[in-house]
Enzyme design. Structure first.
Site, PDB file in Angstrom:
ATOM      1  N   GLY A   9       0.826  -1.224   0.000  1.00  0.00           N
ATOM      2  CA  GLY A   9       0.000   0.000   0.000  1.00  0.00           C
ATOM      3  C   GLY A   9       0.846   1.253   0.000  1.00  0.00           C
ATOM      4  N   ASP A  54      -1.475  -6.655  -5.125  1.00  0.00           N
ATOM      5  CA  ASP A  54      -2.762  -6.593  -4.429  1.00  0.00           C
ATOM      6  C   ASP A  54      -2.603  -7.482  -3.201  1.00  0.00           C
ATOM      7  OD1 ASP A  54      -5.374  -7.136  -3.471  1.00  0.00           O
ATOM      8  OD2 ASP A  54      -6.196  -6.592  -5.418  1.00  0.00           O
ATOM      9  N   TYR A 144     -13.586   0.121   9.509  1.00  0.00           N
ATOM     10  CA  TYR A 144     -12.154   0.439   9.537  1.00  0.00           C
ATOM     11  C   TYR A 144     -11.592   0.219  10.944  1.00  0.00           C
ATOM     12  CZ  TYR A 144      -7.984   3.509   9.306  1.00  0.00           C
ATOM     13  OH  TYR A 144      -6.717   4.034   9.359  1.00  0.00           O
TER      14      TYR A 144
HETATM   15  N1  LIG Z   1      -3.118   8.884   6.945  1.00  0.00           N
HETATM   16  C1  LIG Z   1      -3.626   8.846   8.176  1.00  0.00           C
HETATM   17  O1  LIG Z   1      -4.032   9.878   8.716  1.00  0.00           O
HETATM   18  C2  LIG Z   1      -3.658   7.537   8.925  1.00  0.00           C
HETATM   19  C3  LIG Z   1      -4.111   7.539  10.252  1.00  0.00           C
HETATM   20  C4  LIG Z   1      -4.168   6.344  10.957  1.00  0.00           C
HETATM   21  C5  LIG Z   1      -3.741   5.168  10.355  1.00  0.00           C
HETATM   22  N2  LIG Z   1      -3.312   5.184   9.060  1.00  0.00           N
HETATM   23  C6  LIG Z   1      -2.903   3.897   8.456  1.00  0.00           C
HETATM   24  O2  LIG Z   1      -1.665   4.032   7.782  1.00  0.00           O
HETATM   25  C7  LIG Z   1      -1.652   3.164   6.643  1.00  0.00           C
HETATM   26  C8  LIG Z   1      -1.330   3.977   5.399  1.00  0.00           C
HETATM   27  O3  LIG Z   1      -2.307   4.990   5.288  1.00  0.00           O
HETATM   28  P1  LIG Z   1      -2.313   6.099   4.142  1.00  0.00           P
HETATM   29  O4  LIG Z   1      -2.777   7.342   4.765  1.00  0.00           O
HETATM   30  O5  LIG Z   1      -1.050   6.064   3.379  1.00  0.00           O
HETATM   31  O6  LIG Z   1      -3.533   5.540   3.273  1.00  0.00           O
HETATM   32  P2  LIG Z   1      -3.805   5.724   1.719  1.00  0.00           P
HETATM   33  O7  LIG Z   1      -5.230   5.393   1.464  1.00  0.00           O
HETATM   34  O8  LIG Z   1      -3.287   7.020   1.240  1.00  0.00           O
HETATM   35  O9  LIG Z   1      -2.872   4.566   1.156  1.00  0.00           O
HETATM   36  C9  LIG Z   1      -3.238   3.220   1.276  1.00  0.00           C
HETATM   37  C10 LIG Z   1      -2.870   2.561  -0.016  1.00  0.00           C
HETATM   38  O10 LIG Z   1      -3.341   1.208   0.017  1.00  0.00           O
HETATM   39  C11 LIG Z   1      -3.670   0.884  -1.310  1.00  0.00           C
HETATM   40  N3  LIG Z   1      -4.515  -0.294  -1.386  1.00  0.00           N
HETATM   41  C12 LIG Z   1      -5.866  -0.380  -1.241  1.00  0.00           C
HETATM   42  N4  LIG Z   1      -6.250  -1.645  -1.476  1.00  0.00           N
HETATM   43  C13 LIG Z   1      -5.146  -2.358  -1.762  1.00  0.00           C
HETATM   44  C14 LIG Z   1      -4.901  -3.706  -2.089  1.00  0.00           C
HETATM   45  N5  LIG Z   1      -5.907  -4.604  -2.162  1.00  0.00           N
HETATM   46  N6  LIG Z   1      -3.633  -4.110  -2.315  1.00  0.00           N
HETATM   47  C15 LIG Z   1      -2.619  -3.216  -2.243  1.00  0.00           C
HETATM   48  N7  LIG Z   1      -2.780  -1.920  -1.956  1.00  0.00           N
HETATM   49  C16 LIG Z   1      -4.037  -1.509  -1.716  1.00  0.00           C
HETATM   50  C17 LIG Z   1      -4.367   2.127  -1.838  1.00  0.00           C
HETATM   51  O11 LIG Z   1      -4.384   2.132  -3.264  1.00  0.00           O
HETATM   52  C18 LIG Z   1      -3.505   3.224  -1.244  1.00  0.00           C
HETATM   53  O12 LIG Z   1      -2.485   3.631  -2.137  1.00  0.00           O
HETATM   54  C19 LIG Z   1      -3.017   2.501   6.599  1.00  0.00           C
HETATM   55  O13 LIG Z   1      -2.944   1.243   7.209  1.00  0.00           O
HETATM   56  C20 LIG Z   1      -3.880   3.426   7.424  1.00  0.00           C
HETATM   57  O14 LIG Z   1      -4.969   2.749   8.009  1.00  0.00           O
HETATM   58  C21 LIG Z   1      -3.266   6.332   8.335  1.00  0.00           C
END
Ligand SMILES: NC(=O)c1ccc[n+]([C@@H]2O[C@H](COP(=O)([O-])OP(=O)(O)OC[C@H]3O[C@@H](n4cnc5c(N)ncnc54)[C@H](O)[C@@H]3O)[C@@H](O)[C@H]2O)c1
Length: 314
Positions: A9, A54, A144
């Site tokens: 991701g 994926d 989530y």
């Molecule tokens: N950004 C925040 O504020 C925040 C806060 C708390 C936790 N998180 C966690 O941090 C992690 C990264 O978050 P982020 O902000 O970069 O999220 P984001 O949505 O920007 O990035 C997540 C990525 O996962 C990819 N993805 C979705 N389905 C997929 C699949 N089946 N296979 C492979 N990739 C897939 C998406 O295309 C996306 O690029 C996540 O686990 C999120 O829950 C983020």
């Protein structure tokens, strides 16, 4: 010794900053970025080694981990809070199956460590809302949040059952100029972009809805620090981390100082209910004690840097 790390991701908001930071720290040749959709332009500029993956495809995940001789798996792939409420079935398949595959691949291939972020979304309406402790009731009401509790509990179970070195951070809202992925704290990014582009912003949360947050450099620092933390000093596997708590009204003054014409309006939508089920502030003293966590950015430092960086991008 140098570690070889694969990030799932990684084309998202955090991954596109984390991957270059890991390359700087562990050497470009030791970091493999994987993701599913649009490759960030920064990956092409920095000549990042990336592959399509994926996370629901365990065979492909294992193949990449073996081919690249990976030591540490960072599992970032997820559907975020607001997008998850629009499509719980999709969130279930990506967040639950994807993490289970990451766990099983780590176990079967005997990898050195699995890091997977949790979130403040792991808390729920029955969690104390102010200064929420690390060890507390977690009964979230979003798909989530439920997936994050699953990540924490399954990671801890594999640690206890198989000795798997699972580590997790309950990230708060992460603020950065990069496009956010569909979460409830995204307003704290769009407010800067809209202020600089249009001098006005319509916020999807009420003005006084406070949530824990951190600036991206602190998110990256906390991640690398926990990955490198001495395992023998860790009594927990999942940690609260935060830098400050922020409500939309808190940014109006600081933004007006730079852009006096800036105006904000409030039109709360379904994300208000999600925000109200999360803590307003969290206590990260366990992270501070067990591996020395300490953030660098407060609200004024974050605001200044966001305005400077986005001004250069417009
Ligand atoms: N950004 C925040 O504020 C925040 C806060 C708390 C936790 N998180 C966690 O941090 C992690 C990264 O978050 P982020 O902000 O970069 O999220 P984001 O949505 O920007 O990035 C997540 C990525 O996962 C990819 N993805 C979705 N389905 C997929 C699949 N089946 N296979 C492979 N990739 C897939 C998406 O295309 C996306 O690029 C996540 O686990 C999120 O829950 C983020």
């Amino acid at each position: 010794m140098t570690k070889r790390i694969l990030v799932t991701g990684s084309y998202g908001q955090i991954g596109q900053v984390l991957v270059p930071a890991l390359m700087d720290r562990y050497g470009k040749e030791n970091i493999i970025a994987t993701g599913r959709k649009k490759i960030p332009s920064v990956f092409k500029e920095k000549d990042v080694h990336y592959h399509r993956l994926d996370v629901r495809d365990l065979t492909q995940m294992q193949t990449l981990l073996v081919e690249h001789d990976i030591d540490i798996l960072i599992h970032n792939a997820s559907v975020l809070s607001a997008t998850g409420e629009k499509n719980p079935q999709l969130a279930h398949s990506i967040n639950f199956e994807g993490f289970y595959n990451a766990l099983e691949a780590t176990r079967m291939l005997n990898l050195e460590q699995l890091f997977a972020p949790s979130s403040i979304a792991a808390f729920g309406p029955s969690t104390p809302r102010e200064n929420t402790p690390n060890d507390v009731i977690t009964r979230p009401t979003t798909i989530y949040g439920i997936s994050k509790v699953y990540i924490e509990l399954m990671g801890e179970y594999y640690h206890q059952k198989y000795g798997l070195d699972f580590r997790s951070l309950r990230y708060p809202g992460v603020i950065s100029p990069e496009e956010p992925g569909g979460g409830t704290t995204d307003w704290a990014i769009w407010i800067f972009w809209e202020a600089l582009r249009n001098k006005k912003y319509t916020c999807f949360l009420k003005e006084d809805t406070s949530l824990p947050m951190m600036y991206m450099p602190d998110c990256i620092k906390s991640t690398i620090d926990l990955i490198e933390a001495d395992n023998s000093k860790l009594e927990h596997r999942s940690f609260n981390v935060t830098a400050f708590s922020l409500a939309p009204k808190d940014l109006v003054g600081p933004i007006k100082e730079a852009i006096p014409e800036f105006e904000i309006a409030y039109e709360p939508d379904f994300r208000q209910q999600i925000a109200e089920s999360w803590p307003a502030s969290i206590d990260d003293s366990v992270a501070r004690k067990e591996w020395g966590w300490k953030p660098d950015y407060d609200i004024p430092a974050m605001t200044k840097d966001m305005l400077e960086k986005i001004s250069k991008m417009i």
